[in-house]
Design a protein around this motif. Structure first.
Motif, PDB file in Angstrom:
ATOM      1  N   MET A   1      -6.597 -42.182 -13.666  1.00  0.00           N
ATOM      2  CA  MET A   1      -5.279 -41.805 -14.163  1.00  0.00           C
ATOM      3  C   MET A   1      -4.189 -42.361 -13.246  1.00  0.00           C
ATOM      4  N   ASP A   2      -3.136 -42.882 -13.846  1.00  0.00           N
ATOM      5  CA  ASP A   2      -1.964 -43.311 -13.098  1.00  0.00           C
ATOM      6  C   ASP A   2      -1.355 -42.090 -12.425  1.00  0.00           C
ATOM      7  N   ARG A   3      -1.228 -42.108 -11.098  1.00  0.00           N
ATOM      8  CA  ARG A   3      -0.752 -40.934 -10.375  1.00  0.00           C
ATOM      9  C   ARG A   3       0.675 -40.537 -10.758  1.00  0.00           C
TER      10      ARG A   3
ATOM     11  N   SER B   1      -2.357 -29.881 -19.427  1.00  0.00           N
ATOM     12  CA  SER B   1      -1.654 -30.960 -20.111  1.00  0.00           C
ATOM     13  C   SER B   1      -0.299 -30.437 -20.581  1.00  0.00           C
TER      14      SER B   1
ATOM     15  N   ALA C   1      -8.423 -35.232 -12.742  1.00  0.00           N
ATOM     16  CA  ALA C   1      -7.852 -36.416 -13.389  1.00  0.00           C
ATOM     17  C   ALA C   1      -8.859 -37.058 -14.341  1.00  0.00           C
TER      18      ALA C   1
ATOM     19  N   ARG D   1       1.654 -39.903 -13.605  1.00  0.00           N
ATOM     20  CA  ARG D   1       1.604 -38.992 -14.746  1.00  0.00           C
ATOM     21  C   ARG D   1       1.227 -37.566 -14.349  1.00  0.00           C
ATOM     22  N   LEU D   2       0.785 -37.388 -13.107  1.00  0.00           N
ATOM     23  CA  LEU D   2       0.274 -36.093 -12.670  1.00  0.00           C
ATOM     24  C   LEU D   2       1.138 -35.498 -11.566  1.00  0.00           C
TER      25      LEU D   2
ATOM     26  N   PHE E   1      -8.975 -35.068 -17.539  1.00  0.00           N
ATOM     27  CA  PHE E   1      -7.819 -35.391 -18.380  1.00  0.00           C
ATOM     28  C   PHE E   1      -8.028 -36.739 -19.076  1.00  0.00           C
ATOM     29  N   ASP E   2      -8.489 -37.728 -18.319  1.00  0.00           N
ATOM     30  CA  ASP E   2      -8.727 -39.054 -18.896  1.00  0.00           C
ATOM     31  C   ASP E   2      -9.758 -39.000 -20.016  1.00  0.00           C
TER      32      ASP E   2
END
Length: 219
Positions: free
Chosen positions: A1-3, A145, A99, A5-6, A102-103
């Protein structure tokens, strides 16, 4: 996951001994948002030195700090928010599993500790597993989310020791994933104590959360 986004929300009250390490570890996975719950030590300065964004809780207490952080994360547009404790009981490395969940499509991620600390937590864990499939409702490590958070925020329900968003989502039939949480057992007095009063407070919080209606995502 692109950090990007979190967001990782960490409520903090006088955790100068551990907050720096926790914030540094969490920063590898996302934007760290430390919410100061009226600390009287150098927790805020240590957190900032570790690269965290530090904000003040709008209301006192664990839920006050967490609610402030969750709302701030959504206001900043993060698609996913994870919560971990500042005292080192949650190894920030577990955020990699969060992460990944979520992915893989999980809208909700619930942490599972090796063992609850109090009698009330054991009872709540049994009921939570039977009713909602959540093995450790009181674990402070959660992953939300935007859909889960927005459903909870729209309900205006209390946070309920970080249980309400997950329980309300599960009541609505929402999917979720669980991850095992490891870390160092807290040295000293736990946030809620171990006395009878603390056990009763946790049971009351769970009773309130169990009575809440389902929270479904906006359509």
């Amino acid at each position: 996951m692109d950090r990007s986004r979190l967001a990782v929300v960490i409520p903090c009250h006088n955790e100068v001994a551990t907050i720096g390490q926790v914030a540094t570890g969490a920063s590898a996975f996302g934007h760290v948002l430390v919410v100061d719950d009226r600390s009287t030590d150098a927790s805020c300065q240590v957190a900032e030195a570790a690269g965290a964004e530090v904000i003040c809780a709008e209301a006192p207490g664990y839920d006050g700090a967490l609610s402030t952080g969750l709302k701030a994360a959504r206001a900043r547009g993060f698609a996913f928010v994870a919560t971990i404790d500042a005292d080192g009981e949650h190894d920030p490395a577990v955020l990699a599993a969060v992460a990944a969940a979520f992915d893989a499509g999980a809208p909700l991620v619930c942490g599972v500790r090796p063992a609850p600390q109090r009698a009330a937590e054991h009872l709540i864990a049994v009921v939570g597993r039977l009713r909602y499939g959540i093995r450790d409702p009181l674990c402070g490590m959660k992953g939300y989310s935007a859909a889960v958070l927005d459903a909870w925020l729209a309900s205006a329900a209390p946070l309920g020791v970080n249980m309400a968003p997950a329980v309300m989502w599960r009541k609505a039939g929402g999917g979720f994933a669980e991850v095992h949480v490891s870390g160092e057992r807290r040295v000293g007095r736990p946030r809620f104590g171990r006395a009878l009063a603390a056990n009763l407070a946790l049971l009351r919080a769970f009773r309130t959360v169990a009575a809440l209606p389902p929270a479904e995502p906006a359509r």
